[in-house]
Design an enzyme around this catalytic site. Structure first.
Site, short mmCIF file in Angstrom:
data_model
loop_
_atom_site.label_atom_id
_atom_site.label_comp_id
_atom_site.label_asym_id
_atom_site.label_seq_id
_atom_site.Cartn_x
_atom_site.Cartn_y
_atom_site.Cartn_z
N LYS A 22 0.85 -1.21 0.00
CA LYS A 22 0.00 0.00 0.00
C LYS A 22 0.87 1.25 0.00
CE LYS A 22 -1.74 1.77 4.00
NZ LYS A 22 -1.52 3.20 4.18
N ASN A 23 1.92 1.27 0.86
CA ASN A 23 2.67 2.51 1.05
C ASN A 23 3.66 2.79 -0.06
OD1 ASN A 23 1.12 2.97 3.22
ND2 ASN A 23 2.63 2.36 4.75
N CYS A 117 -5.15 8.74 9.14
CA CYS A 117 -5.30 8.09 10.45
C CYS A 117 -4.93 9.08 11.56
CB CYS A 117 -4.34 6.93 10.59
SG CYS A 117 -4.77 5.55 9.58
N ARG A 122 0.42 15.03 12.87
CA ARG A 122 1.13 14.56 11.68
C ARG A 122 1.43 15.75 10.78
NH1 ARG A 122 -1.48 9.13 9.53
NH2 ARG A 122 0.60 8.83 8.65
N ASP A 305 3.98 0.36 12.13
CA ASP A 305 2.69 -0.13 11.63
C ASP A 305 2.33 -1.50 12.17
OD1 ASP A 305 3.09 1.38 8.33
OD2 ASP A 305 2.47 2.20 10.27
N ARG A 397 -8.98 0.30 4.08
CA ARG A 397 -8.03 1.23 3.45
C ARG A 397 -6.71 0.54 3.13
NH1 ARG A 397 -6.16 5.75 6.66
NH2 ARG A 397 -4.81 5.83 4.85
C1 EPZ Z 1 4.20 6.75 6.36
O1 EPZ Z 1 3.48 7.79 6.99
C2 EPZ Z 1 3.21 5.61 6.22
N1 EPZ Z 1 2.09 6.04 5.41
C3 EPZ Z 1 2.71 5.19 7.61
O2 EPZ Z 1 1.87 4.06 7.42
C4 EPZ Z 1 3.91 4.77 8.45
O3 EPZ Z 1 3.45 4.47 9.75
C5 EPZ Z 1 4.92 5.92 8.51
O4 EPZ Z 1 5.30 6.31 7.17
C6 EPZ Z 1 6.19 5.51 9.25
O5 EPZ Z 1 6.75 4.40 8.63
C7 EPZ Z 1 2.23 6.06 4.05
O6 EPZ Z 1 3.29 5.69 3.54
C8 EPZ Z 1 1.05 6.51 3.27
P1 EPZ Z 1 6.49 9.88 8.48
P2 EPZ Z 1 4.11 9.29 7.06
O7 EPZ Z 1 6.49 11.14 7.72
O8 EPZ Z 1 4.86 9.54 5.81
C9 EPZ Z 1 7.03 13.20 11.82
C10 EPZ Z 1 -0.11 2.83 7.60
O9 EPZ Z 1 -0.74 2.33 8.53
N2 EPZ Z 1 6.98 14.18 10.72
O10 EPZ Z 1 7.57 8.89 8.27
O11 EPZ Z 1 3.02 10.22 7.42
C11 EPZ Z 1 5.69 12.49 12.02
O12 EPZ Z 1 4.83 13.29 12.82
C12 EPZ Z 1 0.47 4.21 7.72
O13 EPZ Z 1 0.13 2.24 6.51
C13 EPZ Z 1 7.25 15.52 11.01
O14 EPZ Z 1 7.51 15.89 12.14
O15 EPZ Z 1 5.10 9.13 8.28
C14 EPZ Z 1 6.10 11.21 12.69
O16 EPZ Z 1 6.28 11.43 14.07
C15 EPZ Z 1 0.20 4.80 9.10
N3 EPZ Z 1 7.22 16.41 9.99
C16 EPZ Z 1 7.46 10.91 12.06
O17 EPZ Z 1 7.91 12.12 11.47
C17 EPZ Z 1 6.94 16.04 8.69
O18 EPZ Z 1 6.96 16.91 7.80
C18 EPZ Z 1 7.41 9.85 10.97
O19 EPZ Z 1 6.39 10.25 10.06
C19 EPZ Z 1 6.68 14.67 8.43
C20 EPZ Z 1 6.70 13.76 9.45
#
Ligand code: EPZ
Length: 426
Positions: A22-23, A117, A122, A305, A397
């Site tokens: 998915k991701n 989610c 986020r 995840d 989803r």
């Molecule tokens: C991706 O989310 C995945 N979603 C998530 O999967 C997954 O849990 C996550 O990566 C971590 O592996 C998709 O790929 C669509 P991040 P993402 O940016 O990109 C902080 C699922 O269930 N952050 O790596 O949103 C953020 O708050 C979903 O399949 C900032 O501070 O995650 C978090 O604490 C849930 N500023 C950390 O980084 C930013 O600009 C990691 O978030 C971006 C992120």
């Protein structure tokens, strides 16, 4: 309203082929907008996030067709709209990839702040940091992110946070920028490598994905390409954890074992038996389970995840286990619902302390996010009684036709439509 009815005390027993990730797919579909050529994308999972993305691509003027299941042809030559319809964009977080691709293709995009989610705050500040470094001007007006750039120019970007989304989004904007972009402190998830492989198949020049330094040499245009999405390591891990929790036996096929290393290691630690082949993993549950200390980290750490599914497994391991959620603040919303099923869990900041070694009892519970939903299915399968699970739309989803997939694994989960009043677990 749709609910899942999950009979307890079931054992997983069977074989299952893992779907496309998915991701990776939710980034690769929007990436098709970067080229005026036609692309073929295969091994797509049949999940609602993909359906929503296809609606958005069509709304933007792309021609999306399909000759067979899981396979799409996308022709973005006619795309002339850079404001995706908010009603579609608001429904899921991965819509933020439209920022990078529309900025990369047209030099402008207007899109609502992403939904998705509820895993705590986020932000997208790192995405914006990257776009700004590439020469774009970013404004937020009435909840709409407006990004414009006369010309995108390569930049040296050092991410403050290891972010999957920001790493991919900046890569998407940079592939057609003038000059060279370097992303430091990049995320290393396999899905990022898959996106880069697709971009390079279209003629982009991206190297270093899978490490924390990614280099992108901008090119003036991209061509056509064919790509097959990698297997979903999170779906695979979910089924592996469910097998260990139900003390069952499963053969999970068409996986990339390397991507499953953190899950394989942790399941062995907890006492499950695992056998690993070139593209399959066999899991056999064990009546004797051991407590563990799980810490989620960006890849190759234990994936956030799978934190919720792992928590359910650890309720079955006599003793005290710990789960520390290092990636998201507030990714413990499933704990209160698990407690309704008798789970003994205490929260302290980013750490959950799980007392394990007892029977869970069915209860009406509600999924509030995709992976929490998967955890409740596992909890329902091992508990005494029949669990009624609301919030099935979250599960749909990311897990394709979940009740059919579980039937392949020998367990009976039924999707029923009942009136909301009947659901006591509001
Ligand atoms: C991706 O989310 C995945 N979603 C998530 O999967 C997954 O849990 C996550 O990566 C971590 O592996 C998709 O790929 C669509 P991040 P993402 O940016 O990109 C902080 C699922 O269930 N952050 O790596 O949103 C953020 O708050 C979903 O399949 C900032 O501070 O995650 C978090 O604490 C849930 N500023 C950390 O980084 C930013 O600009 C990691 O978030 C971006 C992120």
């Amino acid at each position: 309203m749709e609910y899942l009815h999950i009979k307890g005390k079931q054992k997983i027993k069977g074989e299952i082929r893992v779907n496309g990730a998915k991701n990776a797919a939710v980034a690769i579909l929007p990436a098709a907008l970067l080229t005026e050529g036609v692309v073929k994308i295969d091994n797509l999972p049949r999940i609602t996030d993909i359906d929503k993305l296809v609606d958005i691509l069509n709304a933007l003027g792309a021609k999306v067709s399909s000759s067979e299941e899981r396979c799409l042809y996308i022709d973005s030559s006619g795309v002339d709209n850079f404001s995706p319809p908010p009603s579609l964009v608001n429904k899921f977080r991965a819509s933020y990839y439209l920022m990078g691709v529309l900025l990369g293709r047209f030099g402008k995009v207007a899109i609502p702040m992403p939904g998705g989610c509820n895993l705590g705050p986020r932000p997208i500040d790192q995405h914006i940091k990257g776009f700004t470094a590439l020469g774009a001007k970013v404004e937020l007006e009435h909840g709409i992110v407006k990004i414009k750039a006369k010309k995108l120019r390569g930049a040296h970007i050092y991410l403050d946070v290891v972010s999957v989304g920001a790493t991919i989004n900046i890569m998407l904007a940079a592939v057609r920028a003038e000059g060279k972009t370097i992303i430091e402190n990049a995320a290393k998830e396999p899905e990022i490598v898959d996106v880069a492989n697709f971009l390079n198949a279209m003629g982009a020049q991206v190297i270093g994905t899978g490490t924390d330094v990614i280099k992108i040499q901008g090119v003036p245009e991209l061509g056509q390409a064919e790509h097959t999405i990698i297997p979903d390591r999170i779906e695979a891990g979910t089924f592996m954890i469910a097998t260990a929790a139900t003390r069952g036996e499963a053969l999970v096929t068409e996986v990339i074992p390397k991507h499953l290393d953190p899950i394989i290691a942790k399941l062995k630690e907890v006492g499950a038996y695992l056998e690993v082949g070139p593209d399959w993993v066999k899991v056999k549950g064990n009546n004797v389970l051991f407590p563990a200390d799980v810490k989620t980290f960006p890849y190759p750490g234990f994936p956030t995840d799978l934190q919720a599914p792992m928590m359910v497994l650890l309720t079955q391991a006599p003793g005290i286990s710990f789960i520390t959620e290092n990636v998201f603040e507030g990714r413990f919303r499933h704990v209160d619902e698990l407690k309704k099923m008798g789970a003994r869990i205490k929260l302290g900041g980013r750490t959950a302390i799980i007392e394990g070694g007892y029977e869970l009892v069915s209860a009406p519970v509600r999924a509030m996010d995709l992976r929490g939903g998967a955890a409740f299915i596992i909890a329902g399968l091992i508990s005494r009684g029949e669990t009624v699970l609301a919030g099935v739309e979250h599960i749909d989803r990311g897990y394709e036709f979940i009740e059919e997939r579980l039937k392949q694994l020998g367990v009976n989960v039924e999707r029923k439509i009942i009136s909301d009043e009947v659901f006591p677990g509001k």
